[in-house]
Design a protein around this motif. Structure first.
Motif, short mmCIF file in Angstrom:
data_model
loop_
_atom_site.label_atom_id
_atom_site.label_comp_id
_atom_site.label_asym_id
_atom_site.label_seq_id
_atom_site.Cartn_x
_atom_site.Cartn_y
_atom_site.Cartn_z
N LYS A 1 54.44 32.96 58.77
CA LYS A 1 54.14 33.97 59.80
C LYS A 1 55.40 34.28 60.59
O LYS A 1 55.62 35.43 60.97
CB LYS A 1 53.04 33.47 60.74
N LYS A 2 56.24 33.26 60.82
CA LYS A 2 57.50 33.49 61.53
C LYS A 2 58.47 34.31 60.69
O LYS A 2 59.25 35.09 61.21
CB LYS A 2 58.14 32.15 61.90
N MET A 3 58.44 34.11 59.36
CA MET A 3 59.35 34.83 58.48
C MET A 3 58.94 36.28 58.28
O MET A 3 59.77 37.13 57.97
CB MET A 3 59.45 34.12 57.13
N PHE A 4 57.64 36.55 58.40
CA PHE A 4 57.11 37.91 58.21
C PHE A 4 56.28 38.28 59.45
O PHE A 4 55.06 38.42 59.38
CB PHE A 4 56.24 37.97 56.95
N ASN B 1 55.92 41.02 61.39
CA ASN B 1 55.37 42.36 61.64
C ASN B 1 54.59 42.89 60.44
O ASN B 1 54.77 44.02 60.02
CB ASN B 1 56.50 43.33 62.00
N GLU B 2 53.70 42.09 59.93
CA GLU B 2 52.94 42.48 58.75
C GLU B 2 51.83 43.46 59.09
O GLU B 2 51.25 43.42 60.17
CB GLU B 2 52.28 41.25 58.13
N GLU B 3 51.52 44.28 58.12
CA GLU B 3 50.36 45.15 58.23
C GLU B 3 49.18 44.41 57.62
O GLU B 3 49.20 44.05 56.45
CB GLU B 3 50.60 46.46 57.48
N GLY C 1 34.85 41.66 46.05
CA GLY C 1 35.49 42.18 47.24
C GLY C 1 36.47 41.14 47.74
O GLY C 1 36.22 39.95 47.61
N TYR C 2 37.58 41.57 48.23
CA TYR C 2 38.59 40.65 48.72
C TYR C 2 38.53 40.60 50.23
O TYR C 2 38.46 41.63 50.89
CB TYR C 2 39.98 41.05 48.25
N GLN C 3 38.57 39.40 50.77
CA GLN C 3 38.49 39.21 52.21
C GLN C 3 39.67 39.86 52.93
O GLN C 3 40.74 40.05 52.36
CB GLN C 3 38.45 37.72 52.55
N SER C 4 39.45 40.20 54.17
CA SER C 4 40.54 40.71 55.00
C SER C 4 41.59 39.61 55.16
O SER C 4 41.27 38.43 55.15
CB SER C 4 40.02 41.12 56.38
N GLN C 5 42.82 40.03 55.31
CA GLN C 5 43.90 39.06 55.47
C GLN C 5 44.91 39.61 56.47
O GLN C 5 45.59 40.59 56.19
CB GLN C 5 44.58 38.79 54.12
N PRO C 6 44.96 39.01 57.67
CA PRO C 6 45.87 39.54 58.69
C PRO C 6 47.35 39.35 58.35
O PRO C 6 48.20 40.06 58.87
CB PRO C 6 45.50 38.76 59.94
N TYR C 7 47.67 38.40 57.47
CA TYR C 7 49.07 38.11 57.13
C TYR C 7 49.23 38.02 55.61
O TYR C 7 49.47 36.94 55.06
CB TYR C 7 49.51 36.79 57.77
N PRO C 8 49.13 39.14 54.90
CA PRO C 8 49.15 39.07 53.44
C PRO C 8 50.44 38.50 52.84
O PRO C 8 50.38 37.69 51.91
CB PRO C 8 48.91 40.50 52.98
#
Length: 127
Positions: free
Chosen positions: A22-25, A27-29, A47-54
């Motif tokens: 999360k620190k390395m990425f 500003n993820e969409e 269906g694929y679950q939502s992922q805040p940090y793909p």
């Protein structure tokens, strides 16, 4: 030994690996799954679950596999089997976009410190 990660659905424990990536990425969409994609009583398959940090999740999944393979190599060494053992690592997944996988991210990762950090660990480099 089958390992199903990383697969189309991006899922990883919220642990030290996720924190690291999360620190390395930062500003993820986020990937927002479709109706019924998230776990719960209204979930539907497929269906694929939502992922805040793909991207962070994908990187954490790859490092987790590296750790698992390292554990196998350590056990082989511990039991005196490493000299006469051939390990073949293969994937049934090619580049795809399901579940917010982005093939272009794999190219970025391939040329980044992320993969160098994951795969160049001295204890796991095969000789």
């Amino acid at each position: 030994m089958p390992i199903v990660t990383p697969h189309a659905e991006l899922a990883a424990p919220d642990d030290e690996l996720m924190a690291k990536y999360k620190k390395m990425f930062p500003n993820e969409e986020p990937y927002v799954g479709g109706k019924g994609a998230d776990y719960g009583p209204d979930m539907r398959i497929p269906g694929y679950q939502s992922q805040p940090y793909p991207h962070a999740t994908f990187a954490a999944m790859v490092e987790r596999i590296d750790r698992y393979v390292g554990e196998v190599l350590d056990k082989l060494e511990e039991n005196g089997l490493s000299e006469n053992t051939l390990i073949i690592f293969s994937s049934d997944n090619g580049a795809h976009q399901e579940g917010e996988q982005t093939p272009s991210f794999l190219i970025v990762m391939d040329n980044s410190e992320v993969l160098r950090e994951i795969y160049m660990k001295e204890e796991y480099v095969l000789q």
